[in-house]
Each structure stands twice: as C-alpha cells, then as structure tokens.
Design a protein around this motif. Structure first.
Motif, PDB file in Angstrom:
ATOM      1  N   LYS A   1      31.032  45.326  58.901  1.00  0.00           N
ATOM      2  CA  LYS A   1      31.586  45.928  60.246  1.00  0.00           C
ATOM      3  C   LYS A   1      31.566  47.571  59.527  1.00  0.00           C
ATOM      4  O   LYS A   1      31.638  47.929  61.300  1.00  0.00           O
ATOM      5  N   VAL A   2      32.117  47.627  58.924  1.00  0.00           N
ATOM      6  CA  VAL A   2      32.725  48.956  58.341  1.00  0.00           C
ATOM      7  C   VAL A   2      31.027  49.748  58.940  1.00  0.00           C
ATOM      8  O   VAL A   2      31.188  50.505  59.885  1.00  0.00           O
ATOM      9  N   LYS A   3      29.920  49.356  58.034  1.00  0.00           N
ATOM     10  CA  LYS A   3      28.944  49.740  58.489  1.00  0.00           C
ATOM     11  C   LYS A   3      28.307  49.941  59.848  1.00  0.00           C
ATOM     12  O   LYS A   3      27.643  50.767  60.302  1.00  0.00           O
ATOM     13  N   ASP A   4      29.045  49.508  61.082  1.00  0.00           N
ATOM     14  CA  ASP A   4      28.788  48.934  61.650  1.00  0.00           C
ATOM     15  C   ASP A   4      29.109  49.789  63.415  1.00  0.00           C
ATOM     16  O   ASP A   4      29.503  49.753  63.941  1.00  0.00           O
ATOM     17  N   MET A   5      30.436  50.429  62.530  1.00  0.00           N
ATOM     18  CA  MET A   5      31.555  51.215  63.319  1.00  0.00           C
ATOM     19  C   MET A   5      30.942  52.199  63.221  1.00  0.00           C
ATOM     20  O   MET A   5      31.466  53.571  64.343  1.00  0.00           O
ATOM     21  N   SER A   6      29.438  52.713  63.391  1.00  0.00           N
ATOM     22  CA  SER A   6      28.907  54.231  63.683  1.00  0.00           C
ATOM     23  C   SER A   6      28.793  54.581  65.024  1.00  0.00           C
ATOM     24  O   SER A   6      29.645  56.153  65.048  1.00  0.00           O
ATOM     25  N   ASN A   7      28.954  54.251  65.820  1.00  0.00           N
ATOM     26  CA  ASN A   7      29.096  54.617  67.298  1.00  0.00           C
ATOM     27  C   ASN A   7      30.258  54.803  67.209  1.00  0.00           C
ATOM     28  O   ASN A   7      31.456  55.755  68.461  1.00  0.00           O
TER      29      ASN A   7
ATOM     30  N   PHE B   1      32.366  56.130  65.442  1.00  0.00           N
ATOM     31  CA  PHE B   1      32.511  57.387  64.060  1.00  0.00           C
ATOM     32  C   PHE B   1      31.546  58.302  65.526  1.00  0.00           C
ATOM     33  O   PHE B   1      32.838  59.502  65.514  1.00  0.00           O
ATOM     34  N   ALA B   2      30.852  58.152  65.990  1.00  0.00           N
ATOM     35  CA  ALA B   2      30.006  59.620  65.797  1.00  0.00           C
ATOM     36  C   ALA B   2      30.689  59.831  67.622  1.00  0.00           C
ATOM     37  O   ALA B   2      31.014  60.734  67.758  1.00  0.00           O
TER      38      ALA B   2
ATOM     39  N   SER C   1      34.255  61.275  66.526  1.00  0.00           N
ATOM     40  CA  SER C   1      33.509  62.972  65.929  1.00  0.00           C
ATOM     41  C   SER C   1      33.572  63.855  66.623  1.00  0.00           C
ATOM     42  O   SER C   1      33.709  65.229  66.824  1.00  0.00           O
ATOM     43  N   ILE C   2      32.506  63.111  67.766  1.00  0.00           N
ATOM     44  CA  ILE C   2      31.973  64.453  69.043  1.00  0.00           C
ATOM     45  C   ILE C   2      32.935  64.622  69.847  1.00  0.00           C
ATOM     46  O   ILE C   2      33.530  66.172  70.223  1.00  0.00           O
TER      47      ILE C   2
END
Lengths: 255, 654, 157
Positions: B5-11, B13-14, B17-18
């Motif tokens: 799930k953590v790996k899936d949180m890229s969206n 995170f991105a 960050s922006i």
C-alpha cells in the motif's frame, strides 16, 4: 544505489555512530532501534491495524510536525524581533513590509499555531473515545493533558508578542481570568504580568515563556509522551478491526 | 499488505510534494510582483526618455530613518523623483515635489504629510487605512502639517492654514472650546442690555442674526420660538450692572427732533466719516455693525451716551472717542434717530403685548448657560457660568475610532469629520448645541486645516519652529491715552502693533512735514481717492493735535531715511520729469498737474506732505515699509531716484 | 496482477521521481528563501554622509571630535580641513584626543597617533583612516565616513 547505501552502512563512521551491525536479521533491526537515541522511542514492531488512517487520524503526528514547524519558523522570526515597547510592533510591521518572505514565515507560524491547538485538542478527543486513558496508559494521558495545557499557554503567550490592540486586550482578559482564580489568583497575575499592568515587563516575560520555558517543557514531555506510547503497549486504535486482532501482520523498518 | 500500500501511495506523494512546492513559491512570487518593484522599473524606463540624464534607481526599498523624530519613511521607494529637480512634468508618483521648505534627509515625509510611512503598498501608506491613527492628510488640508510645528509666521508659505487660524480667532471658537494659542476677543457685554435695545430687536436677532446683519460673527443657534421668547424675556429683565448713563437732553425727548439739529448732525456724521467702518443701507465699510436701522434697535438714551463715549459703554471697542462738542453729540444723535429707522417695523408698531412666563428668569438663565452665551458675552448675574464644549487642543490627533459619525453617511476620516462638523454642526447629533456659522467652502477648508494642525505630536521641541510673535508695543502716558481714545490701532500700525488698514506710522516723523501733520489732524482729506476706508475727522482738540504731532515728529523718526541727501536743482527736475512721464509712466496711477490715475496718491500734493527723503526711500523700494503695496518696484538707480524725487518735490511749488 | 505490468511500473517510477523532484526543488528554494530572509532589506543605521556645520565654526589649528560619527575634524593652522576616522586601525576601538599632549590615543592597547593620524607607538599597524570631507554649494562641510581618501588629502576653503 543499494550498494552505495551498503557501503556507507559498513563504513567506520556510520558504525561508530549507529553501532548496529547488519539489519538483515530481526536482531539487527531491533538493535538499530534500541541503540539510537532518536529512534528508540519508536516500537520495534508496529501493528498494521494501528497504521490505518481511521485508527488515529494521524492527529498525534500532525501535532508533532506542527510543533516542529513552529519551532523552526519561531526561531527564524526571533531574528527580527525585539521584545520591547513599541519596537515589537514596528518589527511586526517590518516583517510585513520590508523583510523578504517575512509575511510568509509569520503567517506560517500563526496558522501552524492555530492548527496545533486544533490538532492537539482533536488528538485528545480521539484518545478519549478510544479509551486509551485506561491502565496502563493513565500516566501518558496525564502527560497528554499537560501538553495540551502547555500548547494553550504557548498560544496565549505568543498572542501578546505583536504588541497590537488585539494582543494587548486578549492578554488583559487572560490575565484577569488568572486573577479571578481563588486563593492565589492575584499573586499569579502579578507574577505573570511582572507588575500590575501590562507593560514592558509583561512583554519580556511572555517572550521568555514563549521562546524558552514553555518550548523546553513541551520538548521534554513530548519525549516522555512518545516513549510511553511504546512502553504502554502501542497505539490503541479508535475502531479496532475484529478480524485483525487474531493475526496482526508485523512490519519491519526495512523490507 | 501494508508495504504494498505504501508503495502504491506514489500519487499522493507526488501531489502533496507539488502542492508543497507551489505553496512555497507564493512568497517569492509576491515579492517579485510587488507594487514598489513595478514602480521602480517603470521609473527607470521613464527617465530614459527624459532629455536630461537622471540617475536610474537601484531596485530595493528606500527609507529615511530619523530616530529622534520617530520617522521611518519608505515613501521614496515609489515616490522616486521627489528630490529630482527635472521631473516636474512627470506623472505621480515620480513627480518632483512642489516647493519644499524642508529637506527629506532631515525631516522625512510623514512629519508633514502623515500617513503610514513604514508601509510599502499604496493602500496602506497613503490610502485610507482604518487602523492607522494618522492616515495621510488629503492634499487640500496638507498645510495642517506645517501648523504642527509652526505656530505662526508662515502666512506666505501656508496661506490656507493662516486664513484658518484667523477665522478661528475671528469667530471666537475659543469661547466654547479649549484651543491653546487663541485669545478670547472683544464681544459686546450683556450687562444692562435692556437699557440698550428693545425686545422686538432681540427677538429678531436671536431668531436669525444673519438676517438682521449680514456681516455679523454671531452664529445662528437655531433656537425655537419658545426659546427665543424665554431668552428675550430674560435679557430684557437685565437692567442692573450697567454703566451710569447721562440722561437725554430735553431737545432729544421729542419724537422728531429739531430740523436744524438734524442738519448739523448730518454734517458731523459725514465729517466723522462714519461710513468708513459702518454699513448704511448697503453702502460703506464692513468693519463695524450696520447702522441703517440702528434707531429701531437701540434706545435713544443709549445712542446718545454711546456717541459721546463708546469706550465707557463698551470697554475695548475699536471705535474711537470722537472729540465732539456737547451740541455735536446731540446733533449726531438727532440725525441718527431721525434717519436710521426700520420703517417697515415702524409701520406695524402696534407692539404685541407680551407677558413673560412666571419662571422665565430661571428658565432663561438655564438656556443662557446651555448655549454658553457667557462664552462670548460678559454677563455679571448670579447663576451664569461657563459651559464649554469639547476640548479641541488635540483634535488633529484624536483617534479616528473615537469620532462618532452617527448615521451621517460621510467618509469616516478625521478631516471629513471636522469639515462636516464645522459646515453643519448638527449633522452628527440633532440636538447638538453648537451653532451654525454659515461658512463658505474655502473658509471651511481653512478652518479644518487649522484644526487638524492642533496635534499632540511627539516631534521633539528642538525640531519645532521657534515662533516669536511680533513685539507688543503698548504706548504709555498721555500719548498712550490718546492712542486708546482715538483707537489708532484699529487702522494703523506702530512698531508692529495694530491693524494694517491704513499706513504704518512707525516712521511718521521722518515721513511727513510737521505742519502738514497738524493740518491733517484738524481736517483729514483723502490721500488716495480709490480707498473706501478713509481717515475720519476725529474732532481732536488743538492741544491734542499739537501733542501728537510733536510726539510723532520727535520719536517716530528713522535715521536711515533722514540721512539721505537730496539736492533739488533745475537739471535734476528736468530729468526727473522725463523719467516720471516718459520712462516709468507713473502718471497712469498718480495725478500730475491734475491729470493721471486715481489709484495712487496725487503727486501734486506730495511736497506739502512728505519729506524728500521719504519720497526717495519710497520710490526706491515701495514694499520696504508697506509689504502689501501694489506700486511696482521699478528698480531705479540712485541718480534716477534722486532726480524723480526732485521733480515730485518741485511739482506743487509751481 | 496489474502491478507487474512494466508500463505501469514505469509510470509509477515517474510519479515517484516527480514527487522527489518537487521536494528537492522545494528544499533548495526554501534555503534560498531563508537566505533572502536573513539579508536585511533596510538598515537602521545612521547614514555615512553627514553635515558638519559651516567652516567658520571651526577655529584654525583645532581638532573637533564627533563622538557619534566617530570622526575627528581637523582644521589646520592655514585654514584647510581634513577628517580622520577615530576608529583605531589595530582592533577597532574608538580613540580619544588627549588635548594635554596633543595626541590621539587608543584606550584598548595603547596605540598613539599624531594629529595627522600617523602611528607614533603601540600595536596599530597603519595610520588612522583619512575620510572624505567636502564643502557643498551652501558652504556647509559634508563628511562621508564610507569614502577613504589618500593621506595627503586636504580641503581648502
């Protein structure tokens, strides 16, 4: 990339600081946590259930990060602030008008302060409804309450520092509330204001309280607070999932 | 699994960050697009188009920091051309400052203009900032800034402020308001008023003073009819405390006095030139009250006594005591009671019998106190007391939040408050007791400016302009008594004291010939035909004339004038004539041989009156002793001056 | 599972990089902003240029100390002016003028200067700084402490 990290981890400098060997084994991972001042407040193992958003709403960590923001912005703001009358007010105006990014930092400090009061309060509610004040967590509940009071005091003492009308009258009201307390009210008010009226003494007192004394106690108590969370058996989620009680999967620090 | 799930949180995170980056970008963007930066770039582009080279500005906030004045002014961050001399025709904010009497290095901007000097945006620095106690003064009131430090002596630099101060003095605002720096001035006493005027007149006067006398300073209190009746009853009951009056002589007791007496009175009235100061049926001066209907206002007995000696009845009055004989006094009184009647009022002279209320005295005195009549009019009656209005000693720095605007709907600023309050005193509160002064817009602006200058300012004393009021000259002894008797200072100035309506007499001894002075006192004639205010015949006694002439001749002399040597010979006279008639054209204003203008004094008479030294001094620099004179300074050379003098002195000898 | 799809993996990696990229820029930007913040835009310091009165106010052959501005204004016997900084060239203490011996002395480490600013004794390595003094069009002396001038500079009035 990983090789590079491994190389750093096996270097003498790294080992002299972290003193843990391999983290490939469970023992190594545990040692990494136990032997590090900063990490040892964290549990070695975390129940997955407690990491769900609905378990805690992340209110504790939010409060903590807001505190970090407040500390950083607060220290930076101190560089342009003189706690004297009426210079304090002119310094506010200068932050607003001539210091690069001064308004941004000041607003950040202000909104983070409002946010922290809110999040600490909600955090307390969450803990209360989760029943996390029950044994063995009574002591940590008490610390939490003290931290909440300290948060309010930080907010209150910071209110006077801009030395504008709002500051002056808010602190007048607050001081009179303290004065209305039974038995020692008047004496407390006198000590708080450093006199009978809100003046130069009050400003410097509030400044020292706001920038030194209160943050110091908050930092100390935060350490104890985090450490006790682990010692008292970890986080107690608000909504415990029936199915997960039996087989909690455990998560390590690294994969 | 959680780790998945953590790996899936890229969206998430991105995006966060922006978002973080964008939030962080706000601050530098705001700085980059700030108002003052844009102004500085605009200025640098603008000056490149200028014919003269002007140094471009280095981008950055400019400020004056003057700790002892408490000034931190950043106005010049945008007002970049203030100290440049060549940017007069450039639009604001880059324009050159108009005449500047102080340098910005020494005083900054806000000590004069007010406003939030530390601010770097238009709205907060010069705009209407609600929470800044001293927003920038609107330009029409800008001279209030001068008045903060200058108590006086800046009539040329700050005409509006000076006019405002004069008006405040004239309107006697100080009688109701605490206004440091202003003096309570002479206003008629009300003691024994019932011996002076009749009730009908009082009623008319109280109802609307401006209708009775256009030029009066008495404001309109907008009294109700009941209030007017009460006050009139109260005033008519006052017959005590007045000065002993001489009873009327027998020949004045008749309704229509003897015609010969009236005829003599008419002559004396003309000789005394009463209309120089008094207005009569639309003609005459504006210095004193109108006389057209005086006989219907005052009692005959009072008028007789007043003409005999005005200063006993009204101590401090600017009117001279004429040296009339007993018969003259009778005659003038007879003339006035015959001529100056209110014929309309006479028509319906059927006086409505008025019965006062039983407790009119108590109520009247209360009303008298309510409107603080005592502020202007002296009245020595038990129960009368001062009842002042608000203290205005710091009205120019009163916090705007303390001003009560009611539901007037005007702009909620301090200048707007003062302006509207003076314009219409009842605007904020219907039952306010402040009277209506009925002022013109220019006067309102002047008064507002002067009031805005009444500030509790924290400018240190050493920066305040030292103002020495002109020296007070108070003649003593017999001369002092005569000056007081004939009210010389009402029109003339001596050593800085007095009111410059006629000439300055400080150098009179060096100016005129002794014999002429005596003859002039005996029978004054008009020196400048164009003037309306003329020297009256004061009917002085011969001893008095000799005394005053001696005094002038011996004491009011000026060596600087007396030491000038003038030789009158044929050659210089001839050259002088040429200069006067051909070169400078003096005859366009002055009479020469009965021809020429009527603006100046006739040259034909000059030699009888003036000393040659004075004529020379005068033509060399006409404004030296009379700064307001319109005679142009021709910039004569010494020789020219002496020749012209010779010509003028020779004129009437022909 | 779809996660194994190489296209998806590439896309995910890109998004991660996007996140790290913005964080990186933010951190870099934040440090620049902090530096900007630390550099004051306005200074609350007295201007270096100041008026020192008219030349007639100074006696020939006199030295006048301006404590506030840290300047000596010297008028030579023949009438010309020069100005010396009163900051000692050794370690920056403020020197005093000793009228009894007609010397300029530093109280910190005992450096001694003559009225021309030359070192007579003590640890000072250089003579006192000579600074710009001018006369404006109204005849007022103007000193600018930020402008150094050569040691033989004098202002003739």
């Amino acid at each position: 990339m990983n090789k590079f990290i491994d190389k750093i981890r096996s270097s003498t400098a790294w080992k002299s600081i972290f003193r843990s060997g391999s983290i490939k084994s469970n023992l190594g991972r545990s040692l990494l946590i136990f032997n590090n001042l900063f990490l040892h407040v964290l549990p070695v193992k975390v129940k997955e259930d407690t990491l769900r958003f609905t378990a805690t709403f992340y209110l504790g960590i939010t409060s903590f990060f807001l505190f970090i923001i407040l500390t950083v912005t607060g220290i930076v703001l101190m560089l342009y602030y003189h706690p004297s009358i009426p210079q304090a007010y002119w310094d506010m105006k200068d932050l607003q008008f001539v210091v690069s990014n001064g308004v941004f930092l000041r607003n950040m400090h202000r909104w983070a302060a409002h946010g922290m009061v809110a999040s600490v309060f909600l955090h307390m509610l969450r803990v209360f409804y989760a029943g996390a004040f029950r044994p063995p967590k009574q002591f940590n509940w008490v610390i939490g309450v003290i931290l909440f009071v300290l948060t309010l005091l930080l907010s209150y003492t910071g209110y006077l520092l801009p030395w504008d009308q709002l500051a002056y009258w808010a602190v007048s009201v607050g001081a009179n509330m303290a004065g209305a307390a039974p038995v020692f009210g008047e004496q407390v008010k006198f000590l708080l204001l450093g006199g009978n009226t809100i003046a130069e003494n009050t400003l410097i007192r509030f400044y020292v309280l706001h920038c030194v004394i209160l943050p110091f106690f908050v930092t100390m108590l935060l350490g104890i607070h985090f450490w006790r969370v682990r010692k008292d058996g970890g986080i107690k989620p608000l909504f415990e999932k029936e199915t997960n009680i039996k087989e909690n999967s455990e998560v390590g620090v690294d994969d | 699994m959680l780790i998945e799930k953590v790996k899936d949180m890229s969206n998430v995170f991105a995006i966060t960050s922006i978002l973080f980056l964008v939030v962080l970008a706000i601050s530098p963007a705001k700085d980059y697009f700030s108002e003052w930066r844009a102004f500085q770039h605009e200025y640098n582009e603008l000056i490149e188009e200028q014919p003269r080279r002007i140094k471009p500005v280095e981008i950055g906030i400019k400020q004056f920091w003057l700790p002892d004045l408490g000034v931190t002014d950043r106005c010049t961050s945008c007002h970049l051309g203030v100290s440049e001399i060549n940017l007069v025709d450039i639009p604001a904010p880059f324009k050159t400052h108009p005449v500047m009497y102080h340098t910005t290095d020494e005083f900054g901007c806000t000590p004069c203009h007010q406003g939030q000097g530390i601010a770097t945006t238009t709205k907060e620095s010069v705009g209407h900032e609600e929470f800044w106690n001293d927003p920038m003064l609107p330009l029409e009131f800008a001279e209030a800034g001068c008045g903060t430090c200058h108590e006086g002596g800046i009539a040329a630099e700050a005409p509006v402020l000076t006019r405002g101060r004069e008006l405040i003095q004239d309107l006697n605002c100080v009688s109701c308001h605490n206004l440091p720096g202003y003096e309570d001035k002479f206003v008629v006493s009300l003691d024994g008023i019932s011996n002076k005027v009749n009730r009908n007149w009082i009623v008319k006067w109280l109802s609307s003073p401006h209708e009775v006398e256009v030029t009066t300073n008495m404001p309109d209190f907008k009294l109700t009819n009941d209030e007017v009746d009460l006050l009139a009853d109260f005033l008519m009951s006052l017959d005590g405390n007045s000065v002993e009056m001489v009873p009327l002589p027998a020949d004045l007791l008749e309704e229509w006095p003897d015609e010969d007496l009236v005829e003599l009175g008419s002559t004396r009235f003309r000789e005394a030139r009463c209309i120089s100061c008094h207005l009569i049926n639309g003609k005459g001066g504006h210095l004193a009250p109108e006389l057209g209907k005086i006989a219907s206002k005052v009692t005959r007995e009072w008028l007789f006594n007043f003409i005999k000696d005005p200063k006993t009845l009204h101590p401090g009055i600017p009117m001279p005591i004429y040296g009339f004989s007993k018969k003259d006094v009778k005659a003038v009184t007879a003339y006035m009671v015959t001529e100056f009647r209110d014929w309309d009022a006479e028509e319906d002279s059927v006086q409505i019998k008025h019965t006062p209320e039983p407790d009119f005295y108590k109520k009247g005195i209360a009303l008298f106190n309510t409107y603080n009549c005592q502020g202007c009019h002296e009245l020595n009656v038990p129960g009368v007391g001062k009842n002042m209005g608000p203290d205005l000693s710091a009205i120019g720095s009163i916090p705007q939040t303390q001003l009560e605007f009611g539901d007037s709907g005007i702009e909620t600023t301090r200048p707007s408050y003062i302006y509207n309050k003076v314009k219409n005193p009842r605007i904020f509160l219907e039952n306010s007791r402040m009277p209506i002064f009925d002022l013109k817009d220019d006067d309102l602006i002047a008064i507002t400016t002067a009031l805005l200058a009444m500030r509790d300012s924290d400018i240190p004393e050493k920066h305040k302009a030292e103002y020495r009021p002109p020296p007070e000259y108070k003649p003593q002894g017999e001369f002092g008594r005569l000056v007081e008797k004939y009210s010389c200072f009402s029109c003339h100035v001596i050593n800085g004291e007095g009111y410059l309506l006629a000439s300055d007499l400080s150098n009179e001894g060096s100016r005129v010939r002794y014999e002429w002075m005596k003859s002039y006192f005996r029978l004054p004639y008009t020196l400048r035909p164009i003037l309306t205010e003329r020297m009256p015949n004061l009917f002085m006694s011969e001893e008095e004339i000799i005394f005053i002439s001696d005094y002038f001749g011996l004491l009011f002399v000026n060596d600087e004038i007396d030491k000038i040597e003038i030789t009158i010979d044929a050659e210089s006279i001839l050259d002088g004539e040429h200069l006067v008639k051909e070169i400078y054209g003096c005859n366009s204003c002055h009479l020469i041989d009965g021809e020429g203008g009527y603006v100046g004094t006739p040259f034909d008479e000059t030699s009888k009156r003036s000393t040659p030294q004075w004529v020379y001094t005068w033509i060399m620099d006409p404004q030296k002793y009379r700064p307001d004179l319109i005679c142009p300074d021709q910039g004569l050379s010494e020789i020219e001056g002496k020749h012209i003098t010779a010509y003028i002195m020779n004129l009437s000898k022909k | 599972m779809s996660e194994r799809d190489p296209k998806l993996i590439k896309r995910r990696e890109f998004i991660w990089n996007l996140g790290f990229g913005s964080i990186g820029i933010s951190i870099g930007g934040a440090s620049i902003l902090s530096l900007q913040y630390l550099k004051p835009n306005v200074l609350f310091e007295a201007p270096t240029k100041f008026k020192a009165g008219r030349s007639e106010e100074y006696q020939p052959g006199s030295i006048t100390v301006n404590v506030e501005r840290k300047v000596y204004i010297v008028r030579k016997k023949e009438g010309s002016f020069y100005a010396l900084s009163s900051v000692c060239t050794h370690l920056g203490c403020i020197t005093n003028y000793q009228s009894a011996v007609k010397r300029i002395a530093c109280p910190c480490h005992g450096s001694l200067f003559d009225l021309e600013g030359n070192v007579l004794s003590g640890p000072a390595p250089r003579s006192l700084k000579r600074i710009l003094i001018e006369q404006n069009d109204r005849g007022v002396l103007v000193v600018d402490t930020s402008v150094d001038v050569s040691e033989d500079y004098v202002l003739r009035v």
